[in-house]
Each structure stands twice: as C-alpha cells, then as structure tokens.
Design a protein around this motif. Structure first.
Motif, PDB file in Angstrom:
ATOM      1  N   VAL A   1      32.072 -10.771 -45.787  1.00 23.68           N
ATOM      2  CA  VAL A   1      32.432 -11.965 -46.340  1.00 23.68           C
ATOM      3  C   VAL A   1      33.807 -12.188 -45.992  1.00 23.68           C
ATOM      4  CG1 VAL A   1      32.654 -13.816 -47.967  1.00 23.68           C
ATOM      5  CG2 VAL A   1      30.873 -12.010 -48.174  1.00 23.68           C
ATOM      6  N   ILE A   2      34.039 -13.384 -45.194  1.00 22.38           N
ATOM      7  CA  ILE A   2      35.407 -13.573 -44.571  1.00 22.38           C
ATOM      8  C   ILE A   2      35.747 -15.027 -44.975  1.00 22.38           C
ATOM      9  CG2 ILE A   2      37.063 -13.791 -42.505  1.00 22.38           C
ATOM     10  CD1 ILE A   2      35.233 -11.932 -41.312  1.00 22.38           C
ATOM     11  N   HIS A   3      37.274 -15.105 -45.424  1.00 16.10           N
ATOM     12  CA  HIS A   3      37.738 -16.506 -45.829  1.00 16.10           C
ATOM     13  C   HIS A   3      37.953 -17.370 -44.550  1.00 16.10           C
ATOM     14  CE1 HIS A   3      40.928 -19.428 -47.453  1.00 16.10           C
ATOM     15  NE2 HIS A   3      39.520 -19.909 -48.150  1.00 16.10           N
ATOM     16  N   ALA A   4      37.434 -18.292 -44.314  1.00 17.74           N
ATOM     17  CA  ALA A   4      37.467 -19.045 -42.884  1.00 17.74           C
ATOM     18  C   ALA A   4      39.034 -19.599 -42.667  1.00 17.74           C
ATOM     19  CB  ALA A   4      36.539 -20.026 -42.529  1.00 17.74           C
ATOM     20  N   GLU A   5      39.690 -19.963 -43.581  1.00 18.37           N
ATOM     21  CA  GLU A   5      40.957 -20.507 -43.482  1.00 18.37           C
ATOM     22  C   GLU A   5      42.090 -19.353 -43.238  1.00 18.37           C
ATOM     23  OE1 GLU A   5      44.327 -23.249 -45.752  1.00 18.37           O
ATOM     24  OE2 GLU A   5      42.379 -22.884 -46.412  1.00 18.37           O
ATOM     25  N   THR A   6      42.085 -18.205 -44.065  1.00 19.71           N
ATOM     26  CA  THR A   6      43.156 -17.123 -43.800  1.00 19.71           C
ATOM     27  C   THR A   6      42.319 -16.105 -42.866  1.00 19.71           C
ATOM     28  OG1 THR A   6      42.107 -15.825 -45.644  1.00 19.71           O
ATOM     29  CG2 THR A   6      43.731 -17.551 -45.980  1.00 19.71           C
ATOM     30  N   GLY A   7      41.304 -15.995 -42.580  1.00 19.73           N
ATOM     31  CA  GLY A   7      40.508 -14.910 -41.996  1.00 19.73           C
ATOM     32  C   GLY A   7      40.637 -13.441 -42.522  1.00 19.73           C
ATOM     33  N   LYS A   8      40.843 -13.686 -43.829  1.00 16.32           N
ATOM     34  CA  LYS A   8      40.807 -12.408 -44.657  1.00 16.32           C
ATOM     35  C   LYS A   8      39.614 -11.889 -45.114  1.00 16.32           C
ATOM     36  CE  LYS A   8      45.489 -12.018 -44.657  1.00 16.32           C
ATOM     37  NZ  LYS A   8      46.144 -11.057 -43.846  1.00 16.32           N
ATOM     38  N   ILE A   9      39.013 -10.597 -45.286  1.00 18.31           N
ATOM     39  CA  ILE A   9      37.980 -10.223 -45.553  1.00 18.31           C
ATOM     40  C   ILE A   9      37.979 -10.047 -47.130  1.00 18.31           C
ATOM     41  CG2 ILE A   9      36.410  -7.938 -46.030  1.00 18.31           C
ATOM     42  CD1 ILE A   9      37.089  -7.176 -43.204  1.00 18.31           C
ATOM     43  N   VAL A  10      37.017 -10.900 -47.843  1.00 13.22           N
ATOM     44  CA  VAL A  10      37.035 -11.145 -49.338  1.00 13.22           C
ATOM     45  C   VAL A  10      36.060 -10.103 -49.929  1.00 13.22           C
ATOM     46  CG1 VAL A  10      36.208 -12.775 -51.201  1.00 13.22           C
ATOM     47  CG2 VAL A  10      37.312 -13.693 -49.121  1.00 13.22           C
ATOM     48  N   GLU A  11      34.837  -9.607 -49.357  1.00 16.52           N
ATOM     49  CA  GLU A  11      34.258  -8.599 -49.737  1.00 16.52           C
ATOM     50  C   GLU A  11      33.484  -7.911 -48.678  1.00 16.52           C
ATOM     51  OE1 GLU A  11      31.709  -8.337 -53.532  1.00 16.52           O
ATOM     52  OE2 GLU A  11      30.672  -9.743 -52.327  1.00 16.52           O
ATOM     53  N   ASP A  12      33.782  -6.692 -48.561  1.00 14.76           N
ATOM     54  CA  ASP A  12      33.231  -5.630 -47.673  1.00 14.76           C
ATOM     55  C   ASP A  12      31.894  -5.640 -47.255  1.00 14.76           C
ATOM     56  OD1 ASP A  12      34.388  -3.956 -45.378  1.00 14.76           O
ATOM     57  OD2 ASP A  12      33.342  -2.442 -46.686  1.00 14.76           O
ATOM     58  N   ASN A  13      31.156  -5.803 -48.334  1.00 10.18           N
ATOM     59  CA  ASN A  13      29.695  -5.621 -48.187  1.00 10.18           C
ATOM     60  C   ASN A  13      28.991  -6.321 -49.216  1.00 10.18           C
ATOM     61  OD1 ASN A  13      27.028  -5.306 -47.360  1.00 10.18           O
ATOM     62  ND2 ASN A  13      27.105  -3.203 -47.380  1.00 10.18           N
ATOM     63  N   ALA A  14      28.406  -7.561 -48.996  1.00  5.86           N
ATOM     64  CA  ALA A  14      27.794  -8.411 -50.192  1.00  5.86           C
ATOM     65  C   ALA A  14      26.350  -7.988 -50.551  1.00  5.86           C
ATOM     66  CB  ALA A  14      27.910  -9.819 -49.849  1.00  5.86           C
ATOM     67  N   VAL A  15      25.984  -7.154 -49.577  1.00  8.32           N
ATOM     68  CA  VAL A  15      24.349  -6.676 -49.781  1.00  8.32           C
ATOM     69  C   VAL A  15      24.298  -6.089 -51.174  1.00  8.32           C
ATOM     70  CG1 VAL A  15      22.594  -5.400 -49.016  1.00  8.32           C
ATOM     71  CG2 VAL A  15      24.071  -6.421 -47.335  1.00  8.32           C
ATOM     72  N   GLY A  16      23.177  -6.526 -51.996  1.00 10.80           N
ATOM     73  CA  GLY A  16      22.988  -6.105 -53.194  1.00 10.80           C
ATOM     74  C   GLY A  16      24.175  -6.381 -54.449  1.00 10.80           C
ATOM     75  N   LYS A  17      24.766  -7.553 -53.969  1.00  9.29           N
ATOM     76  CA  LYS A  17      25.693  -8.098 -54.976  1.00  9.29           C
ATOM     77  C   LYS A  17      25.511  -9.777 -54.936  1.00  9.29           C
ATOM     78  CE  LYS A  17      29.317  -4.612 -53.700  1.00  9.29           C
ATOM     79  NZ  LYS A  17      30.728  -4.320 -53.115  1.00  9.29           N
ATOM     80  N   PRO A  18      26.000 -10.345 -56.138  1.00  9.03           N
ATOM     81  CA  PRO A  18      25.554 -11.800 -56.347  1.00  9.03           C
ATOM     82  C   PRO A  18      25.972 -12.448 -54.926  1.00  9.03           C
ATOM     83  CG  PRO A  18      26.417 -10.869 -58.316  1.00  9.03           C
ATOM     84  CD  PRO A  18      26.588  -9.829 -57.293  1.00  9.03           C
ATOM     85  N   LEU A  19      25.215 -13.679 -54.430  1.00  9.08           N
ATOM     86  CA  LEU A  19      25.758 -14.408 -53.435  1.00  9.08           C
ATOM     87  C   LEU A  19      26.255 -15.600 -54.135  1.00  9.08           C
ATOM     88  CD1 LEU A  19      22.908 -13.674 -50.929  1.00  9.08           C
ATOM     89  CD2 LEU A  19      25.102 -12.500 -51.056  1.00  9.08           C
ATOM     90  N   ASP A  20      27.528 -15.578 -54.372  1.00 10.66           N
ATOM     91  CA  ASP A  20      28.206 -16.672 -55.165  1.00 10.66           C
ATOM     92  C   ASP A  20      29.447 -17.117 -54.733  1.00 10.66           C
ATOM     93  OD1 ASP A  20      29.150 -18.071 -57.343  1.00 10.66           O
ATOM     94  OD2 ASP A  20      28.778 -16.946 -58.963  1.00 10.66           O
ATOM     95  N   LEU A  21      29.667 -18.265 -54.465  1.00 12.80           N
ATOM     96  CA  LEU A  21      30.881 -19.027 -53.590  1.00 12.80           C
ATOM     97  C   LEU A  21      31.854 -18.732 -54.736  1.00 12.80           C
ATOM     98  CD1 LEU A  21      29.583 -21.887 -51.545  1.00 12.80           C
ATOM     99  CD2 LEU A  21      29.791 -19.489 -50.880  1.00 12.80           C
ATOM    100  N   THR A  22      31.632 -19.316 -55.920  1.00 15.49           N
ATOM    101  CA  THR A  22      32.678 -19.301 -56.990  1.00 15.49           C
ATOM    102  C   THR A  22      33.189 -18.004 -57.001  1.00 15.49           C
ATOM    103  OG1 THR A  22      31.512 -21.050 -58.131  1.00 15.49           O
ATOM    104  CG2 THR A  22      33.165 -20.066 -59.489  1.00 15.49           C
ATOM    105  N   ARG A  23      32.445 -16.949 -57.036  1.00 14.18           N
ATOM    106  CA  ARG A  23      32.899 -15.438 -57.449  1.00 14.18           C
ATOM    107  C   ARG A  23      33.648 -15.242 -56.103  1.00 14.18           C
ATOM    108  NH1 ARG A  23      30.341 -10.965 -55.116  1.00 14.18           N
ATOM    109  NH2 ARG A  23      31.235  -9.109 -55.906  1.00 14.18           N
ATOM    110  N   TRP A  24      33.407 -15.667 -54.972  1.00 19.58           N
ATOM    111  CA  TRP A  24      34.288 -15.180 -53.811  1.00 19.58           C
ATOM    112  C   TRP A  24      35.532 -15.817 -53.667  1.00 19.58           C
ATOM    113  CZ3 TRP A  24      29.535 -15.930 -49.952  1.00 19.58           C
ATOM    114  CH2 TRP A  24      28.702 -14.851 -50.174  1.00 19.58           C
ATOM    115  N   ARG A  25      35.554 -17.294 -54.130  1.00 21.89           N
ATOM    116  CA  ARG A  25      36.819 -17.841 -54.278  1.00 21.89           C
ATOM    117  C   ARG A  25      37.641 -17.081 -55.514  1.00 21.89           C
ATOM    118  NH1 ARG A  25      33.166 -23.139 -54.926  1.00 21.89           N
ATOM    119  NH2 ARG A  25      32.976 -23.789 -52.863  1.00 21.89           N
ATOM    120  N   GLY A  26      37.231 -16.655 -56.567  1.00 21.64           N
ATOM    121  CA  GLY A  26      37.948 -15.813 -57.496  1.00 21.64           C
ATOM    122  C   GLY A  26      38.622 -14.644 -56.867  1.00 21.64           C
ATOM    123  N   MET A  27      37.698 -13.982 -56.157  1.00 16.47           N
ATOM    124  CA  MET A  27      37.959 -12.809 -55.528  1.00 16.47           C
ATOM    125  C   MET A  27      39.184 -12.835 -54.284  1.00 16.47           C
ATOM    126  SD  MET A  27      34.226 -11.036 -54.880  1.00 16.47           S
ATOM    127  CE  MET A  27      34.959  -9.409 -54.083  1.00 16.47           C
TER     128      MET A  27
END
Length: 599
Positions: free
Chosen positions: A301-327
């Motif tokens: 998961v990459i944040h499109a504006e900054t290009g930073k990796i938010v989550e290295d592997n989201a397989v098996g984890k909640p696919l949640d935009l709110t969670r990624w924003r917090g991360m």
C-alpha cells in the motif's frame, strides 16, 4: 468588471465579484429593486463572495461592493441586471446539487440524480474564484453523469444542473461543493519512471492507459504481486477484486505478474478489474526489487501523494482506507520521534539546549519585522479551529508579536463590535450561536478581525463549539479563509480540561452530536458519555478529523496543522505565515500537574 450571481434560492442570493489587488476587505450593500437606498450587508468581508439570507421569495435585488485598499474605500462594483430570488414553487422544483468524484488526471466526474419523465439536462460549470461566471458545458445531456477533463485550476470548480424540455425550464440546482481535479504526484511518477511508454495495461481495454489517467487523483496505489500458478493468490484475488469495486474512486491497484510466461500473465490478468505493468516491461522486475518481493501474494500500500509505503503487505489484514490514513499519520509521527530520540542521545543535544537559552535571550533583543495582513503567506481571516486548551493563547500571542498593530485586528476570545465601552465580554461563540439561532447573518455584530484565535464560549448550561458545530456556516462567510488546526497530546489536553473551570462537565452537558451527544446534567450515580477519559479523548480526535475532512471537501480553504507541544511548532508557523518563529512560545502551559502560568 461587475458582480455575478452564483446561486438563487427562494430566501437567499449568493454573489461574487473580482478580487481587487491590495484590498484588505470589502463593503457589500444591497436593496430591493423598488427601493432607492442601499442597506449595509457587511463591511468585514475578506473574500470576494457572500451569501445574503432571509430574503423574500420572487423578489428582485441589487447589490454593490467596494474594496478597501490602504484604508480607503474604492469605487463601487455593480451589476446591470437585477438578481431575482426564486419563488417557493421554483425552489421546490429545483434539483439537488450535483456531486463530484475523482475522474482521473485533471478530471472530475459530475453526477446527479435522475428525475422521472425527464430525458435531458443542462449542465454548467464555473471556476471557484471571485467574479467567475457560469459557462454551459452542454445544453442537452441524456445521461446523469459526465466526465470533465482539463481542469487545472487550484481553486477548484463548481457545477450546477437543471432539467430541460417541457413547457418551461426549471431553475438550476444549487452549485456543487468546490472540487479540485488532481494530477499525478511527482512522488508517484518516480515509482513508474522507467515505464517504456509511460502507460499501464487496463483489464478489458484494447489500448494502454497513460500513467496519469490511470493513477491521478487516487489516494492510495496498491502494488499487487501475484500469479495464476499460486493457489493462495487465486484464493485472495477474487476477494481483493470485490473490495476494489467499492473503493476504486480512491484506490488503484497495479498488478505485477509473477507468472512463468506472458501467456500465463494474459490469461490471469483477464480476470482482474485493475491495471497492470506489461509483462515484457522492465519496470515489472524493477518494482519487484523495489518492494523486495520474496513471496506471493504480496499487496503493498503506497500513499499516492507522498509515495511512501504505508503497509508493506496488506494480504491477510483489514483492507481499510481509514486504517491506512491513520497509519500514514503514524509514520510521520514515528519519523519525528526517531529524529528527536536520535538527536537527544547525541552530543548535539547539549548544544541544542544551549541554543534554546540563546533563543530565549535573542527574543528579548531581536527586531521582529511586523507584517501587515496582506504580507502574510496565507489569506485572512485566520480561524483557530482546534479545541480550547490546545494553544489558543500561544497562537494569539504569536500573531500579536509578529503583526503590525496599526493595520491588524486580532481577537482571542472577545468578538464584541466597535470600541470597548464596557467590560462585559462578548465571546465569539456566543455571538455566532445567537446570530445563527436568530436567523441573522453569521458574523453580524462582530468586528472584522484578521485572527479569530478562540471561537468557543462558555454558557450557563454548557459550552458552544463553533469549530465543531458551525463549520459550514463559517465557511459560507469566509470560503477562502485560513484554518489553523492546533493540536497537543490528548492525555495532556484532558488534564488541562479537568483543571479549568469545570470544563469537562460543560462539554458533557452540551450537545455535540454524533460524537458526544448531550445527556444533560447527570443524576447522582450516573456516568454520562464523556465522564470516561476515553470518551473525551475520542471526541478530541473526532473533532480534529471533522475539521480535516471538511477542509478536504472544501479546497478553497487553507489548513495549517500545528502540534503546539512539539519543538518545531514555531518553524511550522513561520513557514506557513512568514512571521518569525522567534514570536512563538507556549503560553498558559498546564500539563495537569502544575498551576497555570505564563512564560
């Protein structure tokens, strides 16, 4: 140069006019068409747009506006044709405002609800800047959705629609909220800079799609390393596809094939609903290396504006935009913490401590170049939209130190109009609440200030929080204002709340739906919402997110987020406004274990 009508309702008119260079404020007056004398609507407007409420239906009005430049009123700006309010019948016939969503590179998708027995619609658009007029995009559209391209204005755009045909044309709908069409960030371009033709493949499409059209405007871009020969991949892909269809306005997935040959890639990709890097493109292997793929399936998961990796592997984890924003926000905080920790453990920390003493002395002698409002980097008025006990005094003192007192008016808590002829304060929050409750103009009877440092106000039965309750009303008066979201450590904030004039009780007694609903004064033995620390801290976080979400949906606003208890707060303020960081200092510090004091 003339006034333009943005919107007409049965009880209100919204007007705009061209910005005047050097103007610090505008005087706006109005009258009905059968009156000779104009009435003052406001002489405190800082933006070239205003809405007049409480008008009569089916009535004609004239407006005029004059800019104030260097304290002198300039010539009146007028309009030739009358501005008419709608009749109540016309208002009832008006459609709801259109909605806008991301449409790709510098594009927006405009949509509206279908009306029974209507086959065609007229659609208009305007740039969200002072004095801009409505332009017709199409006079007869049979669909209820349009993609508008080449939208490059940073101020954003508004749209309005009406049904056409029949004996008479209905009025236009209210305008949509201003929306900015986004391009592709430079950080995201760097991820795909080696693409052969700057294009991606789209499942089901016969021709490639440019990188900008594929990814622009997305909040997150997901790199999906997978292959058809991999059983876990075949199990995960359908679940991912179902989720993707619900979020594809905000998310794009780019498939990186780990299949053994191109035929395997083509067959597998035919079942996918997203984008892919071509099997023969070297970028595929380069991205494998960049994200260090050692096993599949892998979903980065990459944040499109900054290009930073938010989550290295989201397989098996909640696919949640709110969670990624917090991360994403958490990554920024951790980065600052690591930087501070590393610094503190070095010898340079001792040097920095010496610098702090030097800066304290320097503030006694340094010559601060005080700025006029028009010299600030961001527009006024500046509205402090964080919670009380989160640095409002520090912010007020910062601007008082750094701004020219002869041309600047600052309000901390008191918003009463005119000269101070008595000692009774008129808190900003009470005046706003009284105006809105009484159907008057939101800032009627309030002086024009360049800074509103604290909008809330205590009452006998609770507390008024305009920075939570009245965001829309404040925006309508000042659509291009600068909002400061002042934050501090929530636990420390709560301790300050508990040490100040029964403040927690006042917040609990008030009604801040839905995040902290009032239950009135509690009876003996009861523990209403807010008595628990987690309730209050949750409300603190939700109020801050409410402000962020509102600004995100209203791009004409400017947002400065500052953590007042961080050592870089002064630098953040200087970068945002241009006032020297030497003016910054935490005032009225209360960490919950000491009395309040000024430093």
């Amino acid at each position: 140069m003339s006034l333009q009508l943005i919107d007409a309702r049965s009880d209100s008119l919204t007007v705009t006019w061209p910005s005047t260079s050097g103007a610090t404020r505008y005087v706006l007056e109005y009258r009905t068409s059968n009156e000779d004398d104009f009435q003052l609507l406001s002489d405190k407007l800082t933006q070239p747009q205003a809405r007049k409420r409480n008008l009569k239906p089916a009535t004609s009005y004239y407006f005029r506006v004059a800019p104030i430049v260097n304290g002198i009123q300039d010539e009146w700006i007028t309009h030739a044709d009358v501005f008419n309010t709608l009749s109540t019948t016309e208002d009832d016939q008006s459609m709801a405002a259109p909605k806008t969503t991301n449409g790709g590179n510098q594009a927006l998708v405009v949509s509206w609800s279908k009306i029974d027995d209507v086959t065609d619609y007229e659609l208009q658009m305007r740039e969200n800047e002072g004095g801009k007029t409505w332009n017709t995009i199409a006079t007869s559209l049979s669909s209820t959705e349009v993609r508008k391209k080449n939208l490059t204005s940073k101020s954003g755009y508004q749209f309005r629609v009406r049904p056409v045909g029949g004996s008479t044309n209905a009025p236009f709908s209210p305008p949509s909220e201003p929306a900015v069409a986004k391009g592709l960030s430079a950080a995201m371009k760097r991820w795909f800079q080696s693409l052969d033709d700057g294009t991606l493949l789209q499942s089901g499409a016969s021709t490639p799609v440019s990188l900008e059209d594929a990814l622009a405007g997305k909040e997150f871009v997901l790199l999906y390393a997978s292959a058809h020969w991999c059983p876990p991949c075949r199990k995960f892909t359908p679940m991912l596809a179902n989720w993707y269809k619900t979020v594809q306005n905000n998310v794009e997935i780019v498939f990186l094939s780990a299949d053994h040959d191109e035929a395997g890639f083509r067959n597998y990709f035919a079942t996918h609903p997203w984008m892919a890097v071509d099997y023969d493109d070297d970028t595929r292997e380069q991205l494998f290396a960049a994200i260090k793929v050692t096993g599949i399936p892998r979903l980065v998961v990459i944040h499109a504006e900054t290009g930073k990796i938010v989550e290295d592997n989201a397989v098996g984890k909640p696919l949640d935009l709110t969670r990624w924003r917090g991360m994403r926000r958490g990554l920024e905080v951790k980065k600052r913490i690591r930087k501070c920790s590393s610094f503190k453990n070095s010898w340079s920390f001792k040097i920095e401590q010496g610098k702090k003493w030097a800066q304290m002395l320097l503030k006694q002698f340094v010559s601060i170049q005080r700025k006029k409002p028009e010299q600030l980097k961001l527009p006024t008025p500046i509205m402090v939209m964080g919670m009380m006990k989160a640095g409002t005094t520090s912010i007020y003192s910062y601007f008082k130190c750094g701004m020219d007192p002869n041309t600047t008016k600052l309000s901390h808590y008191d918003c009463k109009p005119g000269k101070r002829t008595h000692t009774i304060n008129m808190p900003c929050g009470k005046r706003l609440d009284s105006n809105i409750g009484g159907g008057r103009e939101v800032f009627e009877g309030i002086d024009h200030f360049h800074l509103y440092a604290e909008l809330d106000a205590n009452t006998n039965n609770g507390i008024i929080l305009p920075q939570y309750t009245y965001l829309q009303q404040i925006y309508e008066v000042f659509p291009n204002a600068t909002w400061i979201l002042n934050l501090r450590d929530p636990q420390t904030w709560l301790k300050s709340i508990d040490r100040w004039q029964n403040l927690r009780r006042r917040i609990i007694w008030s009604n801040h739906k839905p995040d902290l609903p009032s239950q009135g004064r509690s009876k003996p033995g009861e523990r209403p919402t807010g008595e628990k620390d987690e309730d209050m801290i949750n409300f603190y976080h939700k109020q801050a997110q409410r402000v962020k979400d509102f600004v995100s949906n209203h791009p004409s606003l400017h947002l400065v987020e500052v953590q007042i208890d961080q050592k870089d707060a002064g630098k953040i303020m200087e970068r945002a406004f241009g006032i020297s960081q030497h003016c910054w200092g935490n005032k009225n510090i209360n960490r919950g274990d000491s009395k309040w004091s000024a430093i």
